[in-house]
Structure formats: C-alpha cells, structure tokens
Design a protein around this motif. Structure first.
Motif, PDB file in Angstrom:
ATOM      1  N   VAL A 216       0.853  -1.192   0.000  1.00  0.00           N
ATOM      2  CA  VAL A 216       0.000   0.000   0.000  1.00  0.00           C
ATOM      3  C   VAL A 216       0.890   1.244   0.000  1.00  0.00           C
ATOM      4  N   GLY A 217       0.596   2.224  -0.846  1.00  0.00           N
ATOM      5  CA  GLY A 217       1.359   3.457  -0.867  1.00  0.00           C
ATOM      6  C   GLY A 217       1.127   4.262   0.396  1.00  0.00           C
ATOM      7  N   VAL A 218       2.203   4.610   1.116  1.00  0.00           N
ATOM      8  CA  VAL A 218       2.088   5.298   2.406  1.00  0.00           C
ATOM      9  C   VAL A 218       2.426   6.772   2.255  1.00  0.00           C
ATOM     10  N   MET A 219       1.473   7.614   2.612  1.00  0.00           N
ATOM     11  CA  MET A 219       1.652   9.062   2.632  1.00  0.00           C
ATOM     12  C   MET A 219       1.799   9.507   4.077  1.00  0.00           C
ATOM     13  N   GLY A 220       2.921  10.111   4.409  1.00  0.00           N
ATOM     14  CA  GLY A 220       3.137  10.597   5.761  1.00  0.00           C
ATOM     15  C   GLY A 220       2.508  11.960   5.955  1.00  0.00           C
ATOM     16  N   ILE A 221       1.699  12.102   6.993  1.00  0.00           N
ATOM     17  CA  ILE A 221       1.048  13.384   7.267  1.00  0.00           C
ATOM     18  C   ILE A 221       1.429  13.870   8.663  1.00  0.00           C
ATOM     19  N   ARG A 222       1.234  15.176   8.875  1.00  0.00           N
ATOM     20  CA  ARG A 222       1.513  15.806  10.157  1.00  0.00           C
ATOM     21  C   ARG A 222       2.982  15.710  10.550  1.00  0.00           C
ATOM     22  N   ALA A 223       3.871  15.960   9.598  1.00  0.00           N
ATOM     23  CA  ALA A 223       5.306  15.902   9.877  1.00  0.00           C
ATOM     24  C   ALA A 223       5.714  16.893  10.958  1.00  0.00           C
ATOM     25  N   VAL A 224       5.052  18.037  11.008  1.00  0.00           N
ATOM     26  CA  VAL A 224       5.347  19.010  12.062  1.00  0.00           C
ATOM     27  C   VAL A 224       4.221  19.071  13.094  1.00  0.00           C
ATOM     28  N   GLN A 225       3.362  18.061  13.080  1.00  0.00           N
ATOM     29  CA  GLN A 225       2.263  17.902  14.041  1.00  0.00           C
ATOM     30  C   GLN A 225       1.521  19.225  14.269  1.00  0.00           C
ATOM     31  N   ALA A 226       0.939  19.699  13.167  1.00  0.00           N
ATOM     32  CA  ALA A 226       0.055  20.871  13.239  1.00  0.00           C
ATOM     33  C   ALA A 226       0.755  22.112  13.794  1.00  0.00           C
ATOM     34  N   GLY A 227       2.081  22.151  13.678  1.00  0.00           N
ATOM     35  CA  GLY A 227       2.851  23.300  14.155  1.00  0.00           C
ATOM     36  C   GLY A 227       3.563  23.055  15.468  1.00  0.00           C
ATOM     37  N   ALA A 228       3.268  21.935  16.145  1.00  0.00           N
ATOM     38  CA  ALA A 228       3.878  21.660  17.445  1.00  0.00           C
ATOM     39  C   ALA A 228       5.372  21.421  17.341  1.00  0.00           C
ATOM     40  N   LEU A 229       5.860  21.061  16.141  1.00  0.00           N
ATOM     41  CA  LEU A 229       7.282  20.792  15.944  1.00  0.00           C
ATOM     42  C   LEU A 229       7.978  21.917  15.189  1.00  0.00           C
ATOM     43  N   THR A 230       7.358  23.074  15.127  1.00  0.00           N
ATOM     44  CA  THR A 230       8.002  24.251  14.551  1.00  0.00           C
ATOM     45  C   THR A 230       8.492  25.147  15.695  1.00  0.00           C
ATOM     46  N   SER A 231       9.130  26.234  15.320  1.00  0.00           N
ATOM     47  CA  SER A 231       9.677  27.125  16.358  1.00  0.00           C
ATOM     48  C   SER A 231       8.585  27.829  17.149  1.00  0.00           C
ATOM     49  N   GLU A 232       7.459  28.117  16.471  1.00  0.00           N
ATOM     50  CA  GLU A 232       6.326  28.733  17.157  1.00  0.00           C
ATOM     51  C   GLU A 232       5.072  28.570  16.315  1.00  0.00           C
ATOM     52  N   PHE A 233       3.924  28.578  16.984  1.00  0.00           N
ATOM     53  CA  PHE A 233       2.662  28.453  16.271  1.00  0.00           C
ATOM     54  C   PHE A 233       2.350  29.727  15.490  1.00  0.00           C
ATOM     55  N   ASP A 234       1.689  29.532  14.335  1.00  0.00           N
ATOM     56  CA  ASP A 234       1.257  30.693  13.555  1.00  0.00           C
ATOM     57  C   ASP A 234      -0.233  30.964  13.739  1.00  0.00           C
ATOM     58  N   ARG A 235      -0.810  30.402  14.806  1.00  0.00           N
ATOM     59  CA  ARG A 235      -2.213  30.641  15.127  1.00  0.00           C
ATOM     60  C   ARG A 235      -2.381  30.519  16.637  1.00  0.00           C
ATOM     61  N   GLN A 236      -3.446  31.094  17.166  1.00  0.00           N
ATOM     62  CA  GLN A 236      -3.692  31.081  18.598  1.00  0.00           C
ATOM     63  C   GLN A 236      -4.395  29.791  19.009  1.00  0.00           C
ATOM     64  N   LEU A 237      -3.867  29.146  20.055  1.00  0.00           N
ATOM     65  CA  LEU A 237      -4.484  27.940  20.605  1.00  0.00           C
ATOM     66  C   LEU A 237      -4.543  28.066  22.121  1.00  0.00           C
ATOM     67  N   PRO A 238      -5.577  27.525  22.746  1.00  0.00           N
ATOM     68  CA  PRO A 238      -5.622  27.546  24.218  1.00  0.00           C
ATOM     69  C   PRO A 238      -4.539  26.641  24.808  1.00  0.00           C
ATOM     70  N   ASP A 239      -4.144  26.919  26.020  1.00  0.00           N
ATOM     71  CA  ASP A 239      -3.054  26.177  26.661  1.00  0.00           C
ATOM     72  C   ASP A 239      -3.359  24.695  26.805  1.00  0.00           C
ATOM     73  N   ASP A 240      -4.631  24.339  26.928  1.00  0.00           N
ATOM     74  CA  ASP A 240      -4.973  22.935  27.130  1.00  0.00           C
ATOM     75  C   ASP A 240      -5.244  22.194  25.826  1.00  0.00           C
ATOM     76  N   HIS A 241      -4.967  22.818  24.691  1.00  0.00           N
ATOM     77  CA  HIS A 241      -5.167  22.162  23.396  1.00  0.00           C
ATOM     78  C   HIS A 241      -4.120  21.060  23.222  1.00  0.00           C
TER      79      HIS A 241
END
Length: 318
Positions: A216-241
């Motif tokens: 089966v062809g495997v496509m990897g998604i969420r390499a930076v886990q929705a921004g959690a693995l970047t230097s900083e988020f580019d959107r506002q999220l609550p602390d408990d997200h």
C-alpha cells in the motif's frame, strides 16, 4: 527531487503538496499566494497534490482549479477525499459520487488519481462510541462504491486516512482488496494531536509498516504535528489544546535543532522523510517561503541514524 515507489502504483516525489496550507487551515494566506505556491511546487519537482473539500470549505480545490485551469502538468497526481460517516448502505455510492462531483468541479477536472475515505473506520461494535464508518459498511458498501467509481473512470485508485482506532485500520490493510494508498501520522512524537478521537495508543509506525508490507502506498502526514514541531505556532491555541501539549513536549527537540543549525520545521520534515516505509510526506505549507524551506530540507537527504537516535532521545512518546 527524490522519487520513491508508491505501493504498486508507480513512483512519486518524496514531497506532496497538501491542501491544508493553501486552504488556509494552517493560518491565513491570499488566494494569489496559494495559487503561486501550487505552481511553484510542481516547478520544483513535486508530483502529487493532495486536496479535500474540507480544507477551507473547498479553497484548496479551488486553488488547484485556478492554478492549472483543468489541465494538470504531465506526471502530476491529484487526490481528494470524502467524509462519509455512517449513512444507510443504499446511500453510500450517491454520497461519494456527489462529494467527488463537487470536488472535480472546483478543480476543473474530469477525474482524480486518488479518492480517500476521510474519516475513521471503526469496529461495528464501536460505531456508537466513535464517529466513523463501521467496518461492515466499509467492506460491503464503500469498497464496491470506490470500485464502481474506478470502473467509470472518475478515480484511478482509492485509499483511507489511517487516523483512528489502530485495530480497525490494521484489519482494513490486511483485508481483500486492501486500500491502494493510506495517509498515516508521520512525526517524531507519533502524535495525531487534536485528531486523536479514540482511546489507547495511535500506533502510527505499526500501521505504516503493515501498509508497506502489503504494498500500500504510504503518505506521511503531520510531519510538524500541526505546528507543534516548529519554532512557534502561527495561530492562537488555548493552553490545554492537544497541539499545545505537544509543543511543550517538543522543547528538547527545538533545542537540538538549534544545536544542529536547522530550523525545527526543516529538521522535523527531514525526520519524517527518513522514517521507514514512507513513500511521500505531505506538506502543510501555505506560501512559497514555507515551501522552499521544505524543498531545501529534502535536498539535504535522509538523516544519519545517529541523528535520528538523538532526535528520538529528545521526546517521550505515547
């Protein structure tokens, strides 16, 4: 750009341009910049465009239609998706066909190469507990509907989004016929973040390995886990997200990326590209600058085993 075998369907670029960024799921961008990003991705060697009607209420698909006017460059694959849920069996084909028809109209295309079921597949006994498509409905109605759309020439292949209860996904991979493609969480945390809507571990590496063994062809998604693995988020999220919890969990990884002289996003993408069994990594970029960073990261090649081990040592999974 490196090409890898995509299941039994040929070769694909190791980077895929996802529609989340160009559909403004991951922060704002202009339509003009999104169109320019799609065109630039193809010019840089990306041969797979992955869209969905839920990415910005059709914005990502509209961008593909605007970028190419219904004439995709030679060798470029395109996919879209449908969230089906649990309708009566007699409505499955009509719902899939209607969703696909709307997507084709937005992209100005007559067919897509891949059509994905974009919700969880769940055990029959879990359908009231988890929102998704029961396994029996999938086997008895969804697969035949996909095959009919293939026979009609509207899709080239079908697949599943492999985010959900692992046992149901693994059973689907081992079924006959198996999906021809699957999207699997591929990041150093093994985390679906806010997409985890079930109890127990996600087991993405086990799912990817099983799919790879099955052809089966495997496509990897969420390499930076929705921004959690970047230097900083580019959107506002609550602390408990959940994604903020992952961001905090990755603090040592960001320290290591600085030590290695790479941005966190670039290093996270290189990590995903270096994981076993992954044919292509789907990018969530929303502009040409983010795209260029990912392309430059890919050009550096796979990470050495010792660097992979150091990255693994920065996080506690699960």
């Amino acid at each position: 750009m490196e090409q890898r075998r995509f299941g039994n369907l040929g070769e694909v670029s190791v980077l895929t341009l996802g529609g989340g960024g160009t559909g403004q799921v991951w922060g704002p961008t202009s339509r003009e910049e999104a169109v320019a990003t799609v065109k630039s991705a193809v010019e840089l060697g990306i041969t797979f465009l992955d869209a969905a009607p839920t990415y910005g209420d059709g914005k990502a698909e509209d961008v593909i239609g605007k970028a190419f006017g219904g004439r995709l460059p030679d060798g470029v694959w395109v996919s879209t998706k449908c969230r089906l849920g649990n309708p009566p069996s007699g409505e499955v084909l009509d719902r899939l066909r209607a969703s696909l028809s709307d997507s084709l109209a937005r992209m100005k295309l007559e067919r897509v190469d891949f059509f994905f079921l974009h919700n969880m597949i769940v055990a029959d006994e879990d359908h009231a507990r988890y929102d998704g498509t029961p396994r029996t409905l999938f086997v008895d109605s969804v697969i035949p509907a996909f095959e009919k759309l293939k026979d009609e020439g509207l899709i080239g292949a079908w697949g599943i989004t492999g985010i959900g209860v692992p046992d149901a996904i693994l059973e689907t991979i081992e079924g006959s016929p198996p999906p021809q493609a699957i999207q699997v969480i591929t990041n150093l945390l093994d985390s679906p973040g806010a997409l985890k809507r079930f109890e127990g571990p996600a087991k993405p590496r086990e799912i990817a390995a099983a799919a790879h063994r099955r052809g089966v062809g495997v496509m990897g998604i969420r390499a930076v886990q929705a921004g959690a693995l970047t230097s900083e988020f580019d959107r506002q999220l609550p602390d408990d997200h959940p994604d903020m919890a992952d961001y905090r969990r990755a603090a040592a990884f960001r320290d290591l990326s600085r030590e290695l002289g790479e941005s966190s996003a670039a290093l996270a993408h290189r990590y995903a590209l270096s994981m076993d069994g992954i044919a292509t990594v789907v990018l969530g970029v929303k502009n040409r600058a983010e795209l260029q960073e990912c392309v430059e990261a890919e050009a550096k090649g796979r990470l050495p085993p010792e660097v992979m081990a150091r990255i693994d040592g920065t996080v506690v999974r699960g």
